[in-house]
Scaffold this active site. Structure first.
Site, mmCIF file in Angstrom:
data_model
loop_
_atom_site.group_PDB
_atom_site.id
_atom_site.type_symbol
_atom_site.label_atom_id
_atom_site.label_comp_id
_atom_site.label_asym_id
_atom_site.label_seq_id
_atom_site.Cartn_x
_atom_site.Cartn_y
_atom_site.Cartn_z
ATOM 1 N N LYS A 77 41.718 -8.389 12.625
ATOM 2 C CA LYS A 77 42.820 -9.138 12.017
ATOM 3 C C LYS A 77 42.324 -9.646 10.671
ATOM 4 C CE LYS A 77 45.926 -13.108 12.940
ATOM 5 N NZ LYS A 77 45.713 -13.985 11.770
ATOM 6 N N TYR A 103 37.895 -11.066 13.896
ATOM 7 C CA TYR A 103 38.855 -11.925 13.198
ATOM 8 C C TYR A 103 38.228 -12.367 11.881
ATOM 9 C CZ TYR A 103 42.376 -15.711 12.814
ATOM 10 O OH TYR A 103 43.389 -16.543 12.424
#
Length: 313
Positions: free
Chosen positions: A172, A143
């Site tokens: 992400k 992330y």
């Protein structure tokens, strides 16, 4: 090699709370089901919109379990559950991955620790993510969100190095860097390493550059419109997709201007009949009255109107 999450559109779901900052279970369930009926590929529990950093370990596990059980008992067993498992130590992050598996999550999304940024050299960042992936009972994703990691912004070389780990299956990118996204998608297929846009405002641009889709806050408000855009892209109707992306881009910008997590909760509760505006302090609540006084809210009203007119509610 672990398998990446399927391509599509995911939602970092907000977690509704009562006025005394406890879980508002009926509202949480209503939200999960509206998102599932809006066709989301998966629900990210305890992304940055899920207030993970303000929850106890037991609450984090409970939120994942509640999400998985709500989906399963209502016929949405194929909807993926991703759990945010970021913490400040490798040890705790691994434990949160174990908890996520036990609570029913299929993937873990891992933030880079940020308490001591000077110690997080590239080598140490890579070691942290690899150590977590080695021990995690479910596949992990990287992330990258500089806003919540003291400005740390992993570059494409670092993420590509992590992508070779057999249990690290995606990323992400909430940094919003389309160049970084394309450098990764040109090296890895979504079936090998899934690269997701972390914001709606480059959802289509990411798809055109080979991404696996998006995991974005605005999906909390208009899941159906995200599904429509994804469908237009898959059908090759690019001009229509561009026009819808423009509207969603304005709405995404508006969300950032009306209060972040508190703003998302306020917009959802005002327009869809469940939940409230409470957030865990020190986050700030956004009252319904302040929405209409904000010049940016018109873009969100337009998106909500399109969502309702299309029958996605």
């Amino acid at each position: 090699m672990s398998t990446p999450p399927p391509s599509g559109y995911y939602v970092p779901a907000v977690l509704f709370m009562t006025e005394d900052e406890e879980f508002d279970v009926p509202a949480i369930q209503s939200h999960i089901l509206r998102l599932a009926r809006g066709g989301v590929t998966g629900i990210l529990v305890q992304g940055s919109n899920g207030e993970a950093q303000f929850l106890s370990q037991e609450e984090r596990k409970r939120a994942i379990k509640l999400t998985r059980e709500t989906l399963d008992t209502n016929g949405f067993k194929d909807t993926v559950v991703v759990a945010g498992t970021g913490a400040q130590s490798t040890r705790e992050t691994i434990q949160l991955c174990v908890d996520a598996k036990e609570a029913g999550a299929t993937f873990a999304l891992v933030l880079t620790p940020s308490t001591w940024p000077p110690q997080m050299s590239v080598d140490n960042v890579i070691k942290f993510h690899r150590d977590v992936a080695d021990a995690s009972p479910i596949p992990t994703m990287v992330y990258n969100f500089p806003v919540v990691t003291a400005g740390q912004d992993l570059d494409s070389d670092t993420i590509a190095a992590l992508a070779t780990h057999p249990n690290i299956v995606g990323t992400k990118l909430s940094c919003g860097n389309i160049g970084k996204l394309q450098r990764l998608t040109s090296r890895f297929k979504p079936t090998e390493f899934a690269v997701f846009a972390g914001r709606t405002d480059f959802f289509l641009q990411g798809l055109l550059s080979g991404s696996a889709g998006t995991m974005a806050a605005l999906v909390n408000i208009v899941p159906g419109l995200h599904g429509k855009l994804y469908g237009l892209f898959k059908e090759g109707k690019i001009q229509e997709a561009i026009e819808l992306q423009a509207k969603l881009g304005h709405a995404d910008w508006a969300i950032s201007k009306i209060g972040g997590v508190g703003g998302v909760k306020s917009v959802v509760s005002k327009n869809f009949g469940y939940g409230g505006v409470t957030v865990r302090r020190p986050l700030k609540s956004v009252q319904h009255e302040s929405l209409t006084a904000n010049n940016h809210y018109a873009a969100l009203e337009e998106a909500v109107g399109l969502e309702k007119a299309a029958g996605f509610v």
